[in-house]
Motif scaffolding. Structure first.
Motif, PDB file in Angstrom:
ATOM      1  N   UNK A 256       1.313  63.516  11.148  1.00  0.00           N
ATOM      2  CA  UNK A 256       2.404  62.760  10.531  1.00  0.00           C
ATOM      3  C   UNK A 256       3.094  63.635   9.490  1.00  0.00           C
ATOM      4  N   UNK A 257       4.395  63.625   9.511  1.00  0.00           N
ATOM      5  CA  UNK A 257       5.182  64.392   8.545  1.00  0.00           C
ATOM      6  C   UNK A 257       5.974  63.415   7.687  1.00  0.00           C
ATOM      7  N   UNK A 258       5.854  63.575   6.376  1.00  0.00           N
ATOM      8  CA  UNK A 258       6.616  62.755   5.445  1.00  0.00           C
ATOM      9  C   UNK A 258       7.307  63.684   4.455  1.00  0.00           C
ATOM     10  N   UNK A 259       8.572  63.445   4.219  1.00  0.00           N
ATOM     11  CA  UNK A 259       9.340  64.268   3.275  1.00  0.00           C
ATOM     12  C   UNK A 259       9.765  63.384   2.114  1.00  0.00           C
ATOM     13  N   UNK A 260       9.383  63.788   0.902  1.00  0.00           N
ATOM     14  CA  UNK A 260       9.795  63.069  -0.305  1.00  0.00           C
ATOM     15  C   UNK A 260      10.909  63.856  -0.984  1.00  0.00           C
ATOM     16  N   UNK A 261      12.053  63.228  -1.140  1.00  0.00           N
ATOM     17  CA  UNK A 261      13.210  63.884  -1.738  1.00  0.00           C
ATOM     18  C   UNK A 261      13.276  63.566  -3.233  1.00  0.00           C
ATOM     19  N   UNK A 262      13.662  64.551  -3.990  1.00  0.00           N
ATOM     20  CA  UNK A 262      13.751  64.414  -5.445  1.00  0.00           C
ATOM     21  C   UNK A 262      15.081  63.758  -5.800  1.00  0.00           C
ATOM     22  N   UNK A 263      15.082  62.537  -6.337  1.00  0.00           N
ATOM     23  CA  UNK A 263      16.350  61.854  -6.637  1.00  0.00           C
ATOM     24  C   UNK A 263      17.165  62.546  -7.714  1.00  0.00           C
ATOM     25  N   UNK A 341       9.791  60.746 -12.795  1.00  0.00           N
ATOM     26  CA  UNK A 341       8.620  61.392 -13.375  1.00  0.00           C
ATOM     27  C   UNK A 341       9.009  62.781 -13.885  1.00  0.00           C
ATOM     28  N   UNK A 342       8.070  63.443 -14.546  1.00  0.00           N
ATOM     29  CA  UNK A 342       8.328  64.804 -15.018  1.00  0.00           C
ATOM     30  C   UNK A 342       8.647  65.747 -13.867  1.00  0.00           C
ATOM     31  N   UNK A 343       8.030  65.510 -12.729  1.00  0.00           N
ATOM     32  CA  UNK A 343       8.255  66.389 -11.580  1.00  0.00           C
ATOM     33  C   UNK A 343       9.706  66.386 -11.127  1.00  0.00           C
ATOM     34  N   UNK A 344      10.449  65.331 -11.430  1.00  0.00           N
ATOM     35  CA  UNK A 344      11.844  65.260 -11.013  1.00  0.00           C
ATOM     36  C   UNK A 344      12.697  66.317 -11.701  1.00  0.00           C
ATOM     37  N   UNK A 345      12.257  66.809 -12.860  1.00  0.00           N
ATOM     38  CA  UNK A 345      13.017  67.835 -13.585  1.00  0.00           C
ATOM     39  C   UNK A 345      12.564  69.250 -13.235  1.00  0.00           C
ATOM     40  N   UNK A 346      11.733  69.382 -12.207  1.00  0.00           N
ATOM     41  CA  UNK A 346      11.184  70.695 -11.832  1.00  0.00           C
ATOM     42  C   UNK A 346      12.183  71.570 -11.095  1.00  0.00           C
ATOM     43  N   UNK A 347      13.280  70.973 -10.611  1.00  0.00           N
ATOM     44  CA  UNK A 347      14.226  71.725  -9.792  1.00  0.00           C
ATOM     45  C   UNK A 347      13.873  71.708  -8.319  1.00  0.00           C
TER      46      UNK A 347
END
Length: 422
Positions: A256-263, A341-347
């Motif tokens: 299974x492949x799931x892709x999470x996109x950074x908003x 979350x903080x991860x959203x500002x990771x680029x």
């Protein structure tokens, strides 16, 4: 297409066009069965959009390291197979596969028409003359007792089962099941039950006209196997000789492949193709949900078109909501209303998550890869990226897709030629 005719738009599956070709993806590293290769570049049909190419490459397996094979050829010899591109092509194709087997392998042959029968009991692959003679003796005629044939083939596979080996029914048909357990649910129940015992299903579609293409693909999916359409000796050689390892040997199941996109980076996205293989978010972590298999050396490619944050894009209008206030930028499909979350500002642009099980396992493992968009244009993209994008564009034109923009067939040709360096 080879006959100079354009297929109906609904018959074009873009993901199959893309995955028909080989790509130079990274090899598996360590104890995982496949490598993950991701590249982001400009979308040829809309330069303001980004295109993410996600590729999986199954671990290569040398022929000498391949497990012993117990193969049951289940061959449709009904009247509908009486055409040059059906049973005669099946016979030549099966003999190609036999020539790829070694002394540890064995072959049985079951046929079905008005009734099902055993043409060849388990025979060592070294006895090629006996196997080839049995294949050459087949003749077409009668109705199609597909269900009875599948039952007998699985019964034969169980009797000749090789512990730790490859146990597989290889179905060759135009898919015209019209006698026996022809309803879809009964066939699927049978095939899923046998898959749980370790007997997989490969479905090979032959001919045109009454070929039930989607049905064969679904049967193979439920049988922990794979599907291919063969319309020429060249295609038979590709599937059964050049890609024999991927066709016969499963290295990971329920992939299974799931892709999470950074908003923070992505306003919207769309998966190109795979309309009949969509997976609900909640099914990704559910090990009871069946998914696809990956064979040795097999590659899988998926393309996502991405609208970068800040770009306007069309969204369907909806009636005002009675119980909710309208939310700004509601069209941005990656937004769920949750705080970032903080991860959203990771680029990071996105994270690819892959779940898979070992061929004989019941519990999945997780691989992840975070991806940053470096802003590359088409000129800086790899040849594989350009070629895959060209094939996707070609498919969109054939489907008369609203997403193809100003793309033309000449554009597709030029882009494909730029990706033919290897």
């Amino acid at each position: 297409l080879n006959q100079g005719a354009v297929p109906p738009p609904g018959a074009v599956r873009i993901e199959e066009l893309i995955n028909y070709f080989d790509y130079d993806y990274v090899q598996a590293d360590g104890g995982v069965p496949f490598g993950i290769d991701v590249e982001v570049g400009e979308a040829p049909w809309n330069p303001r959009h980004r295109l993410a190419r996600i590729g999986l490459k199954g671990r290569e397996l040398a022929a000498r390291n391949r497990p012993a094979c117990n193969l049951v050829f289940l061959i449709d010899v009904s009247g509908s197979m009486n055409a040059a591109n059906k049973l005669p092509l099946v016979q030549r194709s099966m003999k190609m596969l036999v020539d790829e087997l070694n002394t540890r392998d064995q072959v049985s042959i079951v046929v079905y028409a008005g009734a099902a029968g055993l043409v060849l009991p388990p025979t060592a692959a070294a006895d090629r003359a006996a196997i080839r003679h049995a294949i050459d003796s087949l003749r077409a005629g009668g109705s199609t007792a597909g269900g009875a044939g599948i039952r007998l083939a699985y019964q034969q596979a169980r009797r000749s089962f090789i512990e730790g080996g490859v146990n597989r029914v290889v179905l060759a048909t135009d898919g015209d099941f019209n006698v026996g357990i022809s309803d879809r649910s009964s066939l699927i129940d049978l095939i899923e039950k046998e898959a749980r015992t370790g007997v997989a299903l490969t479905a090979l579609g032959f001919g045109m006209g009454n070929l039930k293409d989607s049905r064969l693909e679904q049967l193979a999916d439920h049988g922990n196997g794979n599907y291919a359409y063969i319309d020429s000796l060249r295609e038979a050689r590709k599937v059964l000789v050049e890609e024999a390892g991927g066709t016969l040997v499963t290295i990971a199941k329920d992939v299974k492949i799931q892709v999470e996109f950074n908003p923070a980076e992505v306003a919207a996205y769309r998966l190109i193709g795979y309309e009949n293989r969509a997976l609900r978010d909640e099914d990704f972590n559910d090990d009871t949900k069946d998914a696809g298999e990956i064979g040795a050396g097999h590659t899988v490619t998926a393309l996502y078109e991405i609208v970068p944050r800040g770009l306007r894009h069309p969204s369907p209008s909806i009636d005002p909501l009675k119980y909710q206030q309208p939310r700004h930028e509601r069209h941005e499909s990656v937004h769920s209303g949750h705080a970032l979350t903080e991860a959203a500002s990771s680029g990071e642009l996105l994270t690819v998550k892959i779940r898979w099980k070992a061929p004989d396992g019941n519990h999945s493992r997780l691989q992840e890869l975070a991806v940053v968009d470096r802003g590359r244009g088409l000129q800086a993209a790899s040849e594989d990226f350009c070629f895959a994008a060209a094939v996707a564009g070609f498919g969109m034109l054939l489907r008369d897709s609203q997403h193809s923009g100003d793309l033309t067939f000449n554009d597709v040709i030029a882009l494909a030629e730029s990706g033919l360096g290897r």
